[in-house]
Design a protein around this motif. Structure first.
Motif, PDB file in Angstrom:
ATOM      1  N   ILE A  85      24.732 -19.933 -34.935  1.00 35.46           N
ATOM      2  CA  ILE A  85      24.016 -19.213 -33.874  1.00 35.46           C
ATOM      3  C   ILE A  85      24.771 -19.432 -32.573  1.00 35.46           C
ATOM      4  O   ILE A  85      24.572 -20.422 -31.871  1.00 35.46           O
ATOM      5  N   ASP A  86      25.655 -18.480 -32.266  1.00 34.01           N
ATOM      6  CA  ASP A  86      26.572 -18.631 -31.140  1.00 34.01           C
ATOM      7  C   ASP A  86      26.297 -17.668 -29.998  1.00 34.01           C
ATOM      8  O   ASP A  86      27.023 -17.624 -29.010  1.00 34.01           O
ATOM      9  N   GLY A  87      25.241 -16.838 -30.148  1.00 34.39           N
ATOM     10  CA  GLY A  87      24.902 -15.908 -29.081  1.00 34.39           C
ATOM     11  C   GLY A  87      25.515 -14.532 -29.212  1.00 34.39           C
ATOM     12  O   GLY A  87      25.221 -13.645 -28.400  1.00 34.39           O
ATOM     13  N   GLN A  88      26.362 -14.316 -30.230  1.00 34.73           N
ATOM     14  CA  GLN A  88      26.983 -13.008 -30.409  1.00 34.73           C
ATOM     15  C   GLN A  88      26.040 -12.080 -31.171  1.00 34.73           C
ATOM     16  O   GLN A  88      25.340 -12.510 -32.094  1.00 34.73           O
ATOM     17  N   PRO A  89      25.984 -10.796 -30.815  1.00 30.99           N
ATOM     18  CA  PRO A  89      25.086  -9.852 -31.491  1.00 30.99           C
ATOM     19  C   PRO A  89      25.270  -9.884 -33.007  1.00 30.99           C
ATOM     20  O   PRO A  89      26.392  -9.989 -33.512  1.00 30.99           O
ATOM     21  N   LEU A  90      24.158  -9.758 -33.712  1.00 29.42           N
ATOM     22  CA  LEU A  90      24.151  -9.913 -35.161  1.00 29.42           C
ATOM     23  C   LEU A  90      23.652  -8.637 -35.827  1.00 29.42           C
ATOM     24  O   LEU A  90      22.629  -8.077 -35.418  1.00 29.42           O
ATOM     25  N   ASP A  91      24.352  -8.213 -36.860  1.00 33.27           N
ATOM     26  CA  ASP A  91      23.949  -7.062 -37.664  1.00 33.27           C
ATOM     27  C   ASP A  91      23.368  -7.607 -38.968  1.00 33.27           C
ATOM     28  O   ASP A  91      24.105  -8.117 -39.821  1.00 33.27           O
ATOM     29  N   ILE A 159      15.865 -19.837 -30.581  1.00 35.68           N
ATOM     30  CA  ILE A 159      15.582 -19.067 -29.371  1.00 35.68           C
ATOM     31  C   ILE A 159      16.788 -18.214 -28.994  1.00 35.68           C
ATOM     32  O   ILE A 159      16.657 -17.035 -28.628  1.00 35.68           O
ATOM     33  N   ILE A 160      17.978 -18.792 -29.089  1.00 35.58           N
ATOM     34  CA  ILE A 160      19.189 -18.027 -28.795  1.00 35.58           C
ATOM     35  C   ILE A 160      19.360 -16.901 -29.806  1.00 35.58           C
ATOM     36  O   ILE A 160      19.746 -15.781 -29.457  1.00 35.58           O
ATOM     37  N   LEU A 161      19.050 -17.170 -31.070  1.00 31.92           N
ATOM     38  CA  LEU A 161      19.116 -16.126 -32.086  1.00 31.92           C
ATOM     39  C   LEU A 161      18.199 -14.965 -31.720  1.00 31.92           C
ATOM     40  O   LEU A 161      18.619 -13.798 -31.736  1.00 31.92           O
ATOM     41  N   LEU A 162      16.951 -15.266 -31.384  1.00 31.17           N
ATOM     42  CA  LEU A 162      15.988 -14.217 -31.061  1.00 31.17           C
ATOM     43  C   LEU A 162      16.358 -13.479 -29.790  1.00 31.17           C
ATOM     44  O   LEU A 162      16.311 -12.247 -29.723  1.00 31.17           O
ATOM     45  N   ARG A 163      16.736 -14.210 -28.778  1.00 26.12           N
ATOM     46  CA  ARG A 163      16.927 -13.609 -27.459  1.00 26.12           C
ATOM     47  C   ARG A 163      18.260 -12.882 -27.319  1.00 26.12           C
ATOM     48  O   ARG A 163      18.326 -11.806 -26.715  1.00 26.12           O
ATOM     49  N   GLU A 164      19.314 -13.453 -27.891  1.00 26.09           N
ATOM     50  CA  GLU A 164      20.659 -12.943 -27.631  1.00 26.09           C
ATOM     51  C   GLU A 164      21.261 -12.152 -28.793  1.00 26.09           C
ATOM     52  O   GLU A 164      22.124 -11.297 -28.564  1.00 26.09           O
ATOM     53  N   MET A 165      20.832 -12.423 -30.010  1.00 30.93           N
ATOM     54  CA  MET A 165      21.592 -11.933 -31.155  1.00 30.93           C
ATOM     55  C   MET A 165      20.902 -10.827 -31.954  1.00 30.93           C
ATOM     56  O   MET A 165      21.581 -10.026 -32.599  1.00 30.93           O
ATOM     57  N   LEU A 166      19.579 -10.778 -31.954  1.00 28.91           N
ATOM     58  CA  LEU A 166      18.865  -9.823 -32.791  1.00 28.91           C
ATOM     59  C   LEU A 166      18.434  -8.601 -31.988  1.00 28.91           C
ATOM     60  O   LEU A 166      17.974  -8.724 -30.849  1.00 28.91           O
ATOM     61  N   PRO A 167      18.514  -7.421 -32.576  1.00 20.55           N
ATOM     62  CA  PRO A 167      18.055  -6.206 -31.893  1.00 20.55           C
ATOM     63  C   PRO A 167      16.531  -6.106 -31.935  1.00 20.55           C
ATOM     64  O   PRO A 167      15.877  -6.798 -32.727  1.00 20.55           O
ATOM     65  N   PRO A 168      15.945  -5.249 -31.131  1.00 21.08           N
ATOM     66  CA  PRO A 168      14.485  -5.113 -31.114  1.00 21.08           C
ATOM     67  C   PRO A 168      13.927  -4.657 -32.465  1.00 21.08           C
ATOM     68  O   PRO A 168      14.535  -3.857 -33.168  1.00 21.08           O
ATOM     69  N   HIS A 169      12.769  -5.220 -32.805  1.00 16.38           N
ATOM     70  CA  HIS A 169      11.956  -4.776 -33.943  1.00 16.38           C
ATOM     71  C   HIS A 169      12.748  -4.742 -35.244  1.00 16.38           C
ATOM     72  O   HIS A 169      12.615  -3.812 -36.040  1.00 16.38           O
ATOM     73  N   CYS A 170      13.547  -5.780 -35.483  1.00 14.01           N
ATOM     74  CA  CYS A 170      14.379  -5.825 -36.690  1.00 14.01           C
ATOM     75  C   CYS A 170      13.808  -6.726 -37.776  1.00 14.01           C
ATOM     76  O   CYS A 170      14.277  -6.689 -38.920  1.00 14.01           O
TER      77      CYS A 170
END
Length: 284
Positions: A85-91, A159-170
Motif C-alpha cells: 500500500i504505497d499510495g499509487q492508484p489501484l485497478d 486508510i491510505i488504501l481507501l483514500r489514495e488508491m481506490l476509486p469511488p464505489h468500487c
C-alpha cells in the motif's frame, strides 16, 4: 552492525533426498547487512514511506517471528498475490484478473478465517490488509495450499488504501473483525471505527454493500453500534436496530472459541451502505 531475520523453523514432511524436508540452516536464519530489505521480493517495511501526513493510527506494527514456511511464501508468492500500500492508484480488475465483487478485509490476523471465507465464496474477491508479517505469510500459504485465486494480501495502512488508491464505489463490502479495542480511555481515539473512517469508507462502497464488524470487547461494540447508527450513509440490517447474530459465512476461529469458553461476548454488526441520492436501493 548486522540485523537478523526472525525465522522460526517449522515441522516439514520428509523429503525423498533423505534430508527430512528440513531446509539448510542458512535458509532458516539469515544474517543481513544493515539496510538490506527483510524480504527482497516480499512486502516492504514501509510501503507508503513519508509521502503522507503523520496522524494517529489505529494499528501498532508488531515484530514477530516468521517461520521458514511463511518466509518462503512471502518470497515466492508476494510478487503475484501481494500488494504494498504505497499510495499509487489501484485497478482492482487488474489486481484480481476479473470483475467479480471485491470485499476489503482490514486486519486478518493469521488469515484462517479469511481463507475459509474465500474458499466458501469463490465468486467474491477478498483484498485482505494487515501489517503483521507472519500473518501475511501464513495467509499466502493457505491460499496456495487451498488453491484460492480470489485472495490478495495487502501490506500497510488501510486508510491510505481507501483514500489514495481506490476509486469511488468500487467495493462490494467491508469486513473489520476483532480490531484492536484500545481499551484505555486515552487510547480510544486510536480505534478504527470512528465517524471519519466511516465517511471515507462510504465513498468507496457501492450502494447496498455490507459493512460487517465483530468484536469481543463490549465497550467497543457499543461504540461501533453508536457511530454506525448515527452515520447517514449506513443503515442497520437488523429490524430492532441492534447487534446481528453471527452470520454463517463468518467462521468461528480458534481464537474466538477460546474467548467464548472464557465467557467473552462476541457482537456482530451488519450495516448496509444506503443508496446514493439518484439510485434505488439494491436490497440484500
Amino acid at each position: 552492525m548486522s540485523d537478523s531475520l526472525d525465522f522460526a523453523p517449522e515441522k516439514q514432511q520428509a523429503a525423498p533426498d533423505g534430508t527430512g524436508g528440513r531446509p539448510p540452516a542458512a535458509s532458516v536464519r539469515h544474517t543481513r547487512a544493515k539496510g538490506e530489505p527483510r524480504f527482497p521480493d516480499g512486502p516492504k517495511a514501509d510501503p507508503a514511506g513519508s509521502h503522507f501526513e503523520r496522524r494517529i493510527r489505529s494499528f501498532q506494527p508488531r515484530r514477530s517471528r516468521v517461520t521458514a514456511g511463511q518466509a518462503d511464501a512471502l518470497q515466492r508468492l508476494w510478487p503475484a498475490w501481494g500488494l504494498d500500500i504505497d499510495g499509487q492508484p489501484l485497478d482492482l480488475t487488474e489486481l484480481f484478473g476479473n470483475t467479480r465483487p471485491v470485499v476489503l478485509e482490514i486486519g486478518f490476523g493469521m488469515g484462517e478465517a479469511t481463507a475459509r471465507m474465500a474458499a466458501a465464496d469463490p465468486d467474491t474477491n477478498i483484498l485482505a490488509v494487515d501489517v503483521h508479517t507472519p500473518g501475511q505469510g501464513h495467509l499466502l500459504q493457505l491460499a496456495e495450499r487451498d488453491g484460492l485465486t480470489n485472495v490478495r494480501v495487502g501490506n500497510g495502512d488501510a486508510i491510505i488504501l481507501l483514500r489514495e488508491m481506490l476509486p469511488p464505489h468500487c467495493l462490494g463490502g467491508l469486513r473489520v473483525y476483532f480490531p484492536d479495542p484500545w481499551p484505555k480511555k486515552r487510547h480510544h481515539k486510536r480505534r478504527l471505527i470512528q465517524p471519519e473512517f466511516l465517511t471515507l469508507a462510504a465513498t468507496r462502497l457501492r450502494p447496498g454493500a455490507t459493512v460487517h464488524c465483530a468484536t469481543d470487547w463490549e465497550p467497543y461494540a457499543e461504540q461501533m453500534l453508536e457511530v454506525l447508527t448515527a452515520h447517514p450513509d449506513f443503515e442497520n440490517t437488523q429490524p430492532d436496530g441492534g447487534y446481528a447474530p453471527r452470520p454463517g459465512f463468518r467462521p468461528l476461529t480458534r481464537f474466538e472459541g477460546q474467548g467464548l469458553d472464557k465467557g467473552h461476548v462476541v457482537n456482530d454488526l451488519l450495516f448496509r451502505r444506503v443508496p446514493l441520492p439518484d439510485q434505488p436501493s439494491t436490497g440484500g
